[in-house]
Motif scaffolding. Structure first.
Motif, short mmCIF file in Angstrom:
data_model
loop_
_atom_site.label_atom_id
_atom_site.label_comp_id
_atom_site.label_asym_id
_atom_site.label_seq_id
_atom_site.Cartn_x
_atom_site.Cartn_y
_atom_site.Cartn_z
N ASP A 26 0.91 -1.02 -0.21
CA ASP A 26 -0.14 0.52 0.57
C ASP A 26 0.78 1.59 0.07
OD1 ASP A 26 -1.97 1.92 0.49
OD2 ASP A 26 -1.91 1.16 2.30
N VAL A 27 1.13 1.75 -1.43
CA VAL A 27 2.21 2.66 -1.52
C VAL A 27 1.97 4.44 -0.63
CG1 VAL A 27 3.51 4.33 -3.01
CG2 VAL A 27 2.83 1.44 -3.42
N PRO A 28 0.36 4.63 -0.95
CA PRO A 28 0.01 5.76 -0.11
C PRO A 28 0.11 5.26 1.73
CG PRO A 28 -1.32 5.61 -1.27
CD PRO A 28 -0.21 4.10 -1.50
N ALA A 29 -0.17 4.74 2.10
CA ALA A 29 0.05 4.09 3.21
C ALA A 29 1.73 4.15 4.09
CB ALA A 29 -0.16 2.70 3.83
N ILE A 30 1.84 3.64 3.11
CA ILE A 30 4.10 3.99 3.81
C ILE A 30 4.28 4.60 2.98
CG2 ILE A 30 5.82 2.99 2.22
CD1 ILE A 30 4.40 -0.16 1.41
N MET A 31 4.08 5.57 2.32
CA MET A 31 4.52 6.70 2.36
C MET A 31 4.21 7.89 3.15
SD MET A 31 6.80 6.87 0.02
CE MET A 31 7.52 8.37 -0.39
N GLU A 32 2.75 7.84 3.63
CA GLU A 32 2.20 8.21 4.57
C GLU A 32 3.31 8.11 5.71
OE1 GLU A 32 -0.09 10.66 7.25
OE2 GLU A 32 0.73 10.57 5.27
N ALA A 33 3.42 7.06 6.41
CA ALA A 33 4.21 6.57 7.27
C ALA A 33 5.30 6.93 7.31
CB ALA A 33 4.23 5.25 7.52
N ARG A 34 5.80 7.07 6.08
CA ARG A 34 7.53 7.78 5.89
C ARG A 34 7.88 9.53 6.65
NH1 ARG A 34 7.43 3.42 6.34
NH2 ARG A 34 7.56 3.82 8.25
N ARG A 35 5.42 10.13 5.88
CA ARG A 35 6.24 11.53 6.23
C ARG A 35 6.52 12.01 7.91
NH1 ARG A 35 2.50 14.31 8.17
NH2 ARG A 35 0.55 12.95 7.90
N LYS A 36 4.83 10.94 8.11
CA LYS A 36 4.78 10.76 9.67
C LYS A 36 6.14 10.84 10.38
CE LYS A 36 0.27 9.46 10.37
NZ LYS A 36 -0.50 8.15 11.23
N ASP A 37 7.42 10.23 9.82
CA ASP A 37 8.67 9.81 10.14
C ASP A 37 9.25 11.08 10.75
OD1 ASP A 37 8.28 7.02 11.10
OD2 ASP A 37 9.33 6.60 9.25
N MET A 38 9.48 11.51 9.22
CA MET A 38 9.72 13.00 9.00
C MET A 38 9.15 14.38 10.48
SD MET A 38 12.54 12.49 6.81
CE MET A 38 12.93 14.24 6.38
N GLU A 39 7.94 14.43 10.33
CA GLU A 39 7.17 15.09 11.21
C GLU A 39 7.97 14.38 12.78
OE1 GLU A 39 3.37 14.69 10.80
OE2 GLU A 39 3.14 16.17 8.74
N ALA A 40 8.13 13.48 13.26
CA ALA A 40 8.30 13.31 14.53
C ALA A 40 9.91 14.04 14.63
CB ALA A 40 8.71 12.12 14.73
N LEU A 41 11.19 13.85 13.94
CA LEU A 41 12.58 13.96 13.54
C LEU A 41 12.40 15.73 13.69
CD1 LEU A 41 13.58 11.91 10.97
CD2 LEU A 41 14.20 11.95 13.44
N VAL A 42 11.22 16.37 13.29
CA VAL A 42 11.49 17.98 13.16
C VAL A 42 10.77 18.20 14.05
CG1 VAL A 42 10.29 20.04 12.28
CG2 VAL A 42 11.03 17.99 10.57
N GLN A 43 10.24 16.97 15.14
CA GLN A 43 9.96 18.04 16.36
C GLN A 43 10.91 17.94 17.35
OE1 GLN A 43 5.50 15.94 17.18
NE2 GLN A 43 5.49 17.39 19.35
N ALA A 44 11.54 17.08 17.30
CA ALA A 44 12.14 16.68 18.66
C ALA A 44 13.52 17.44 17.84
CB ALA A 44 13.47 14.94 17.95
N ASN A 45 13.82 17.77 16.57
CA ASN A 45 14.69 18.74 16.21
C ASN A 45 14.34 20.25 16.89
OD1 ASN A 45 16.96 17.17 15.33
ND2 ASN A 45 16.07 17.56 13.30
N GLN A 46 13.46 20.35 16.69
CA GLN A 46 12.64 21.81 17.22
C GLN A 46 12.40 21.74 19.13
OE1 GLN A 46 8.86 21.80 15.84
NE2 GLN A 46 9.92 22.99 14.19
N THR A 47 12.63 20.92 19.46
CA THR A 47 12.06 20.65 20.69
C THR A 47 14.10 20.47 21.52
OG1 THR A 47 10.13 18.86 20.77
CG2 THR A 47 12.07 18.59 23.02
N ALA A 48 14.72 19.82 20.51
CA ALA A 48 16.36 20.07 21.24
C ALA A 48 16.75 21.75 21.20
CB ALA A 48 16.96 19.04 20.40
N PHE A 49 16.78 22.39 19.68
CA PHE A 49 17.30 23.64 19.63
C PHE A 49 16.25 24.18 20.45
CE2 PHE A 49 15.72 27.68 17.65
CZ PHE A 49 17.45 28.07 17.31
N GLN A 50 15.66 24.12 21.07
CA GLN A 50 14.40 25.52 21.84
C GLN A 50 15.57 24.83 23.20
OE1 GLN A 50 10.40 23.81 21.41
NE2 GLN A 50 10.04 25.40 19.91
#
Length: 141
Positions: A26-50
């Motif tokens: 299920d390509v859309p589901a796989i891509m959605e999961a990777r998008r969520k991974d990127m969002e989690a990394l961005v959030q972790a980086n923002q938390t670390a930066f703050q």
């Protein structure tokens, strides 16, 4: 040549994968999961930066306070014109204790930032496991 969409960096890749119909994927589901991974990394980086910003601000505040105290102490010593007294030793000891307490606060702030960043990543890993289980159960049906 079209410029990639900054809001959806996986758009071109998703289109390419959708051209190839792969059974059981299920390509859309796989891509959605990777998008969520990127969002989690961005959030972790923002938390670390703050956290780093907060740490830098606390360090600046501590430096400002210490310099003010030293300026005051220097003014008192020069006004008295006498040799350092027991009061001077007490002031220095208090200043050292305060500096140690401030350093402990900085260590706690750094630890808290790391813990929050780890929690964001750990949550996303758990979500990945649940998503993978869900995809595998869908394939069995």
């Amino acid at each position: 040549m079209d410029r990639p969409d900054a809001a959806n960096p996986f758009g071109d890749f998703t289109k390419m994968l959708e051209q190839f119909k792969l059974p059981g994927f299920d390509v859309p589901a796989i891509m959605e999961a990777r998008r969520k991974d990127m969002e989690a990394l961005v959030q972790a980086n923002q938390t670390a930066f703050q956290g780093m910003q907060s740490l830098a601000q606390k360090q600046a505040d501590m430096l400002r306070t210490t310099l003010t105290e030293l300026q005051s102490l220097t003014g008192q010593l020069s006004a008295g014109g006498a040799a350092p007294s027991t009061k001077t030793a007490e002031l220095i000891q208090q200043s050292l204790h305060k500096s140690l307490a401030d350093m402990q606060q900085l260590a706690q702030a750094a630890y808290q930032t790391q813990a929050e960043s780890y929690a964001v990543i750990a949550k996303r890993v758990e979500e990945n496991v649940q998503e993978l289980k869900s995809l595998l159960q869908q394939q069995k049906k």
